[in-house]
Write an enzyme that holds these catalytic residues in place. Structure first.
Site, PDB file in Angstrom:
ATOM      1  N   HIS A  79      53.293  42.584  22.744  1.00  0.00           N
ATOM      2  CA  HIS A  79      53.816  43.939  23.034  1.00  0.00           C
ATOM      3  C   HIS A  79      54.865  44.341  21.856  1.00  0.00           C
ATOM      4  CE1 HIS A  79      51.762  45.264  27.159  1.00  0.00           C
ATOM      5  NE2 HIS A  79      51.045  44.237  26.366  1.00  0.00           N
ATOM      6  N   TYR A 208      58.517  51.976  31.964  1.00  0.00           N
ATOM      7  CA  TYR A 208      59.895  51.927  32.899  1.00  0.00           C
ATOM      8  C   TYR A 208      60.201  53.560  33.141  1.00  0.00           C
ATOM      9  CZ  TYR A 208      60.259  46.924  32.104  1.00  0.00           C
ATOM     10  OH  TYR A 208      60.170  45.711  32.131  1.00  0.00           O
ATOM     11  N   PRO A 299      64.299  41.962  39.086  1.00  0.00           N
ATOM     12  CA  PRO A 299      63.214  41.800  38.178  1.00  0.00           C
ATOM     13  C   PRO A 299      63.120  42.754  36.863  1.00  0.00           C
ATOM     14  CG  PRO A 299      62.509  42.776  40.216  1.00  0.00           C
ATOM     15  CD  PRO A 299      64.003  42.301  40.442  1.00  0.00           C
TER      16      PRO A 299
HETATM   17  C1  PHB Z   1      55.432  42.307  35.742  1.00  0.00           C
HETATM   18  O1  PHB Z   1      54.342  42.479  34.881  1.00  0.00           O
HETATM   19  O2  PHB Z   1      55.289  41.811  36.804  1.00  0.00           O
HETATM   20  C2  PHB Z   1      56.747  42.835  35.094  1.00  0.00           C
HETATM   21  C3  PHB Z   1      57.045  43.271  34.174  1.00  0.00           C
HETATM   22  C4  PHB Z   1      58.298  43.512  33.595  1.00  0.00           C
HETATM   23  C5  PHB Z   1      59.349  43.623  34.528  1.00  0.00           C
HETATM   24  C6  PHB Z   1      59.040  43.135  35.686  1.00  0.00           C
HETATM   25  C7  PHB Z   1      57.870  42.570  36.043  1.00  0.00           C
HETATM   26  O3  PHB Z   1      60.406  43.928  33.949  1.00  0.00           O
END
Ligand code: PHB
Length: 417
Positions: A79, A208, A299
């Site tokens: 990516h 996001y 996360p």
């Molecule tokens: C995911 O694909 O689970 C994932 C991707 C980016 C993040 C958190 C989780 O910031």
């Protein structure tokens, strides 16, 4: 009658077969250092646990340069950017043009499968299904682990050094006495509602999203399985939500400009708490903590796995020095070296979280302030570069140029176009 204890000895005892423990064992074996990994879970459970899937450039380099990157390069996807969505519009942050690096989408359990395959192919000693694990004699020169193996045999493992890699719920860190340990802890007072759905991707890159209803993240697993999250109350009961309600919530958080998500059957759901934790120090006597055992991040930004890998690389270099020359200098500074990156990652994850989530007590002022920050970050080259630098990850410390992993990484760097 209690069974007789079986005695074993190795150079490095590793508690936990997650990313930190398995990577450490893999790197040590490349350097000719023996280790035994002790894990309470079964191999099948580890290989099936779904976690985040973003690998920083440094993590990709470590995997490729140490011979476990074939499946990642074949089936993972590179990516070159992410989309930040706010005010109903997407704003792309490009990685190669800002920082000359990228990330790969490749789920954590696939990384674990590659590591386990490599360890077993190299005759590595991984004891799955262990129980009653306890640590002893940490401040001497021969620390000891007691455990019961999968066949019920009580075992005593003596080693030169112990690594605590037993994850966020692990107990090895509690072996650092209370009066020597500071627990830096932060609770964000929201959670993530995560789903896996059978659907085609809605976007080529991760999204996001900031919205008036809170944060959402659109990620992916395979061409037919998508991973999505939305900010929720940490006490939310995932089972109480109908599929329709989940889709309505996700759609409303990414709406705008005619964009909508591809929907499909939801086959997995859970609520993940948002927390930060750092154990200080990350070492005590001959015990060294690595990965989630020493620190957890929220996360947002997917730093957890990447920190585990960089800890393992830093610790492996220190152990190589120790077993080569008997010199403890890099072991003594391991915690400080690792903590520098950990705190950068804590800041980055906190920053992404604070910019994109609605805090429980936030009002109109905070929303306008967030939108101004998002506008500034995505609308200026300096802002995009700062975000891209943190997201793709900082260089992993190379403290021991003579170590096998540092040499392998140098070769990869000189080959990269
Ligand atoms: C995911 O694909 O689970 C994932 C991707 C980016 C993040 C958190 C989780 O910031």
């Amino acid at each position: 009658m209690t069974a007789q204890r079986t005695h074993a000895r190795t150079q490095v005892g590793i508690v936990g077969a997650g990313p930190a423990g398995l990577m450490l064992s893999h790197l040590l074996s490349l350097a000719g250092i023996e280790s035994v990994v002790i894990e309470t879970r079964a191999r099948e459970d580890i290989e099936a646990t779904i976690r985040a899937g973003i690998l920083e450039q440094g993590t990709v380099d470590v995997m490729v340069s140490t011979g476990i990157g074939d499946r990642l390069l074949d089936t993972g996807s590179r990516h070159d950017g992410i989309e930040i969505r706010f005010g109903g519009q997407s704003h792309r942050v490009d990685f190669p043009s800002t920082v000359g690096r990228s990330v790969h989408l490749y789920p954590q359990h696939e990384v674990l499968k590659d590591l386990i395959t490599a360890r077993l192919a190299d005759d590595g000693d991984v004891r799955f299904g262990a129980s009653d694990v306890s640590l002893h004699e940490l401040t001497g020169t021969e620390p000891v682990v007691h455990f019961t193996d999968a066949d019920g045999r009580p075992t005593e493992l003596r080693c030169d050094v112990l690594a605590g890699c037993d994850g966020a719920q692990g107990t090895t860190k509690w072996s650092i006495p209370d009066n020597r340990r500071t627990d830096h802890f932060r609770d964000y007072r929201h959670g993530w509602f995560g789903i896996l759905a059978e659907a085609p991707p809605s976007s080529k890159e991760l999204i996001y999203a900031h919205s008036e209803r809170g944060f959402a993240l659109i990620s992916s697993r395979t061409p037919t399985v998508q991973r999505m999250y939305f900010q929720c109350d940490p006490e939310e009961d995932a089972g109480a939500w109908s599929d329709n309600r989940i889709w309505d919530e996700l759609q409303s958080r990414v709406a705008g400009n005619g964009f909508s998500l591809n929907e499909g059957r939801i086959f997995q759901r859970s609520v993940i708490p948002m927390r930060s934790y750092v154990c200080d120090p990350m070492q005590h006597g001959r015990l060294f903590l690595a990965g989630d055992a020493a620190h957890t991040v929220p996360p947002t930004g997917a730093k957890g796995l990447n920190l585990a890998i960089s800890d393992a690389v830093v610790l492996a270099q220190a152990l190589e020095r120790f077993f080569d020359d008997g010199d403890t200098d890099l072991l003594d500074s391991y915690g400080r070296t690792a903590a520098q990156r950990v705190w950068r990652a804590q800041h980055f994850s906190w920053w992404m979280t604070s910019m994109l989530h609605l805090a429980p007590d936030s009002g109109d002022f905070d929303r306008h302030r967030q939108l101004a920050e998002l506008d500034q970050i995505t609308g200026s080259a300096a802002g995009r570069t700062l975000l891209a630098e943190g997201y793709t990850g900082w260089p992993i410390a190379r403290t021991n140029p003579k170590s096998v992993v540092a040499e392998a990484l140098s070769l990869t760097h000189s080959r990269r176009p």
